[in-house]
Design a protein around this motif. Structure first.
Motif, PDB file in Angstrom:
ATOM      1  N   ALA A 247      12.399   4.707   7.829  1.00  9.05           N
ATOM      2  CA  ALA A 247      12.439   3.911   8.849  1.00  9.05           C
ATOM      3  C   ALA A 247      11.108   3.603   9.678  1.00  9.05           C
ATOM      4  O   ALA A 247      10.685   2.647  10.154  1.00  9.05           O
ATOM      5  N   GLU A 248      10.375   4.644   9.918  1.00 12.42           N
ATOM      6  CA  GLU A 248       9.061   4.669  10.835  1.00 12.42           C
ATOM      7  C   GLU A 248       8.097   3.601  10.014  1.00 12.42           C
ATOM      8  O   GLU A 248       7.495   2.915  10.714  1.00 12.42           O
ATOM      9  N   ILE A 249       8.000   3.730   8.668  1.00  8.22           N
ATOM     10  CA  ILE A 249       6.936   2.775   7.906  1.00  8.22           C
ATOM     11  C   ILE A 249       7.483   1.439   7.969  1.00  8.22           C
ATOM     12  O   ILE A 249       6.640   0.479   8.276  1.00  8.22           O
ATOM     13  N   ILE A 250       8.675   1.393   7.740  1.00 12.67           N
ATOM     14  CA  ILE A 250       9.391   0.024   7.959  1.00 12.67           C
ATOM     15  C   ILE A 250       9.027  -0.673   9.363  1.00 12.67           C
ATOM     16  O   ILE A 250       8.536  -1.999   9.250  1.00 12.67           O
ATOM     17  N   GLU A 251       9.280   0.115  10.450  1.00 14.37           N
ATOM     18  CA  GLU A 251       8.785  -0.293  11.687  1.00 14.37           C
ATOM     19  C   GLU A 251       7.489  -0.608  11.735  1.00 14.37           C
ATOM     20  O   GLU A 251       7.023  -1.769  12.365  1.00 14.37           O
ATOM     21  N   TYR A 252       6.729   0.164  11.375  1.00 13.93           N
ATOM     22  CA  TYR A 252       5.011   0.034  11.320  1.00 13.93           C
ATOM     23  C   TYR A 252       4.525  -1.127  10.822  1.00 13.93           C
ATOM     24  O   TYR A 252       3.722  -1.763  11.396  1.00 13.93           O
ATOM     25  N   PHE A 253       5.291  -1.369   9.806  1.00 14.75           N
ATOM     26  CA  PHE A 253       5.036  -2.921   9.050  1.00 14.75           C
ATOM     27  C   PHE A 253       5.873  -4.112   9.620  1.00 14.75           C
ATOM     28  O   PHE A 253       5.627  -5.328   9.037  1.00 14.75           O
ATOM     29  N   GLY A 254       6.662  -3.812  10.749  1.00 16.11           N
ATOM     30  CA  GLY A 254       7.391  -4.869  11.099  1.00 16.11           C
ATOM     31  C   GLY A 254       8.276  -5.570  10.371  1.00 16.11           C
ATOM     32  O   GLY A 254       8.790  -6.565  10.174  1.00 16.11           O
ATOM     33  N   LEU A 255       8.972  -4.494   9.444  1.00 23.70           N
ATOM     34  CA  LEU A 255       9.892  -5.066   8.397  1.00 23.70           C
ATOM     35  C   LEU A 255      11.136  -4.655   8.909  1.00 23.70           C
ATOM     36  O   LEU A 255      12.265  -4.665   8.163  1.00 23.70           O
TER      37      LEU A 255
ATOM     38  N   LEU B 187      -5.683 -13.573   7.623  1.00 22.24           N
ATOM     39  CA  LEU B 187      -6.903 -13.125   8.480  1.00 22.24           C
ATOM     40  C   LEU B 187      -6.231 -12.100   9.236  1.00 22.24           C
ATOM     41  O   LEU B 187      -6.563 -10.974   9.710  1.00 22.24           O
ATOM     42  N   GLY B 188      -4.704 -12.107   9.624  1.00 19.39           N
ATOM     43  CA  GLY B 188      -3.972 -11.239  10.325  1.00 19.39           C
ATOM     44  C   GLY B 188      -4.214  -9.743   9.816  1.00 19.39           C
ATOM     45  O   GLY B 188      -4.062  -8.696  10.334  1.00 19.39           O
ATOM     46  N   LEU B 189      -4.066  -9.863   8.331  1.00 23.00           N
ATOM     47  CA  LEU B 189      -4.433  -8.849   7.472  1.00 23.00           C
ATOM     48  C   LEU B 189      -5.428  -7.536   7.965  1.00 23.00           C
ATOM     49  O   LEU B 189      -5.388  -6.432   7.641  1.00 23.00           O
ATOM     50  N   SER B 190      -6.527  -8.391   8.307  1.00 24.05           N
ATOM     51  CA  SER B 190      -7.827  -7.602   8.637  1.00 24.05           C
ATOM     52  C   SER B 190      -7.311  -6.579   9.880  1.00 24.05           C
ATOM     53  O   SER B 190      -7.914  -5.482   9.759  1.00 24.05           O
ATOM     54  N   THR B 191      -6.585  -6.998  10.836  1.00 23.93           N
ATOM     55  CA  THR B 191      -6.176  -6.136  11.743  1.00 23.93           C
ATOM     56  C   THR B 191      -5.328  -4.986  11.125  1.00 23.93           C
ATOM     57  O   THR B 191      -5.364  -3.694  11.592  1.00 23.93           O
ATOM     58  N   THR B 192      -4.373  -5.294  10.287  1.00 24.69           N
ATOM     59  CA  THR B 192      -3.497  -4.272   9.800  1.00 24.69           C
ATOM     60  C   THR B 192      -4.420  -3.223   8.876  1.00 24.69           C
ATOM     61  O   THR B 192      -4.059  -2.185   9.042  1.00 24.69           O
ATOM     62  N   LEU B 193      -5.379  -3.761   8.170  1.00 30.39           N
ATOM     63  CA  LEU B 193      -6.252  -2.926   7.386  1.00 30.39           C
ATOM     64  C   LEU B 193      -7.086  -2.115   8.204  1.00 30.39           C
ATOM     65  O   LEU B 193      -7.361  -0.850   7.885  1.00 30.39           O
ATOM     66  N   ARG B 194      -7.738  -2.451   9.419  1.00 34.53           N
ATOM     67  CA  ARG B 194      -8.534  -1.652  10.054  1.00 34.53           C
ATOM     68  C   ARG B 194      -7.631  -0.427  10.605  1.00 34.53           C
ATOM     69  O   ARG B 194      -7.997   0.661  10.961  1.00 34.53           O
ATOM     70  N   GLU B 195      -6.180  -0.726  11.225  1.00 31.64           N
ATOM     71  CA  GLU B 195      -5.582   0.001  11.857  1.00 31.64           C
ATOM     72  C   GLU B 195      -5.118   1.113  10.861  1.00 31.64           C
ATOM     73  O   GLU B 195      -4.855   2.375  11.001  1.00 31.64           O
ATOM     74  N   LEU B 196      -4.791   0.779   9.581  1.00 34.03           N
ATOM     75  CA  LEU B 196      -4.378   1.742   8.621  1.00 34.03           C
ATOM     76  C   LEU B 196      -5.821   2.709   8.285  1.00 34.03           C
ATOM     77  O   LEU B 196      -5.431   3.681   8.255  1.00 34.03           O
ATOM     78  N   ARG B 197      -6.803   2.165   8.294  1.00 35.87           N
ATOM     79  CA  ARG B 197      -7.972   3.130   8.306  1.00 35.87           C
ATOM     80  C   ARG B 197      -8.280   3.876   9.730  1.00 35.87           C
ATOM     81  O   ARG B 197      -8.346   5.201   9.597  1.00 35.87           O
ATOM     82  N   ASP B 198      -8.099   3.307  10.835  1.00 36.21           N
ATOM     83  CA  ASP B 198      -8.584   3.807  11.812  1.00 36.21           C
ATOM     84  C   ASP B 198      -7.401   5.061  12.459  1.00 36.21           C
ATOM     85  O   ASP B 198      -7.681   5.984  12.936  1.00 36.21           O
ATOM     86  N   ARG B 199      -6.045   4.414  12.485  1.00 40.54           N
ATOM     87  CA  ARG B 199      -4.927   5.482  12.964  1.00 40.54           C
ATOM     88  C   ARG B 199      -4.574   6.099  11.754  1.00 40.54           C
ATOM     89  O   ARG B 199      -4.045   7.420  12.243  1.00 40.54           O
ATOM     90  N   LEU B 200      -4.556   5.939  10.698  1.00 36.79           N
ATOM     91  CA  LEU B 200      -3.946   6.749   9.638  1.00 36.79           C
ATOM     92  C   LEU B 200      -4.885   7.184   8.819  1.00 36.79           C
ATOM     93  O   LEU B 200      -4.629   8.121   7.744  1.00 36.79           O
TER      94      LEU B 200
END
Ligand SMILES: Nc1ncnc2c1ncn2[C@@H]1O[C@H](COP(=O)(O)OP(=O)(O)OP(=O)(O)O)[C@@H](O)[C@H]1O
Length: 290
Positions: free
Chosen positions: A134-142, A189-202
């Motif tokens: 549920a947390e992962i799903i929420e993280y990805f806005g699903l 282009l919105g993906l770039s934010t997601t990818l950076r977040e995955l790297r920086d936060r996770l």
């Protein structure tokens, strides 16, 4: 930065076709690295060798300092190597939650039989996994589509689900096969934010195959370029975009006289012709073809 993935001299052949020829590359912890190249260059085959789906005839794959070349796919995944698929790894008949939970099961810590029999301890672990899902799903806005069948969702949402599934395996290295394909230019282009977040936060390290150059230029720290199964060049995205051999490989022609680049208003080039997803871009410009 320590080396997380090291690929040393991969050779892959199908019959008379040399798909990978002495391919070596390195991905350091915390990097986002791009693997690009024209269609048929061998990018997906490289991923298949890294994940153990293909067994190359030569070369080694090291993950976190250990030789994993002999390990089957699920054991590489358990060590922290996860991937998404060019043609989506989601199961259409399952809901988004079920897909994510299915992906989690390699780290469930109990056997499938124990789960089926509902043995002591499994229900508790199952509840934990459901909460994590549920947390992962929420993280990805699903969360709004968590109970919908994946097959009934738009392509872009299914791609996000595919990425959520890869994350559900709790990886250290995320290998993304064309994460921007099929997305609108804005989504890409919105993906770039997601990818950076995955790297920086996770704290994930990312290796991605991608044709969408604005995304590669925006997000990658380093890029490897494959052509006919061989490493053509490597470097930072800005240098790669201006590399004559890269331009020639995508357009045909030779490094000295690559075919027909369109004039641009700075020293980068833009291509109007094939392949449509690899016009070399001036930074920040959209080509509208992604
Ligand atoms: N299982 C296989 N059997 C035979 N040939 C294969 C197999 N897998 C890949 N190939 C061949 O290897 C070459 C490289 O294919 P691959 O899919 O790795 O390229 P790619 O760079 O990922 O291309 P694209 O950008 O179009 O996805 C192609 O000629 C392909 O036909």
């Amino acid at each position: 930065m320590k080396q997380l993935l090291k690929v040393d001299g991969l050779h892959l052949r199908f019959g008379g076709l040399q798909v990978l020829n002495d391919l070596s590359l390195t991905v350091r912890e915390g990097q986002i690295v791009g693997l690009i190249g024209p269609n048929g260059a061998g990018k997906t085959s490289c991923f298949n060798c890294l994940t153990g789906i293909y067994q190359p005839q030569g070369g080694r794959v090291y993950f976190d300092g250990r030789d994993v070349s002999h390990l089957p796919t699920h054991r590489r995944a358990r060590r922290g190597m996860a991937r998404t698929w060019q043609n989506l790894g989601v199961i259409d008949s399952l809901t988004v939650t079920e897909n994510v939970m299915l992906a989690q099961h390699q780290r469930a810590g109990y056997s499938a039989l124990a789960g089926m029999l509902g043995l002591a301890g499994t229900w508790h672990r199952e509840r934990e996994l459901r909460r994590d899902a549920a947390e992962i799903i929420e993280y990805f806005g699903l969360d709004g589509v968590a109970d919908e069948r994946a097959g009934e969702l738009p392509y872009g949402v299914r791609k996000t689900c595919d990425m959520a599934m890869a994350l559900a395996t709790d990886p250290r290295l995320l290998m993304l096969d064309e994460p921007a394909s099929g997305l609108s230019p804005e989504e890409a282009l919105g993906l770039s934010t997601t990818l950076r977040e995955l790297r920086d936060r996770l704290r994930l390290t990312i290796l991605m195959i991608e044709h969408h150059v604005p995304l590669v230029a925006e997000v990658c720290d380093y890029v490897y370029v494959l052509n006919f199964g061989e490493l053509l060049t490597e470097g930072e995205p800005e240098a790669i975009q201006r590399h004559p051999e890269v331009i020639a490989a995508y357009l045909g022609g030779t490094a000295e006289s690559p075919a027909e680049p369109e004039a641009a208003d700075d020293d980068t080039v833009q291509f109007a012709s094939e392949p449509p997803e690899w016009p070399l871009m001036a930074e920040g410009k959209s080509n509208g073809t992604a």
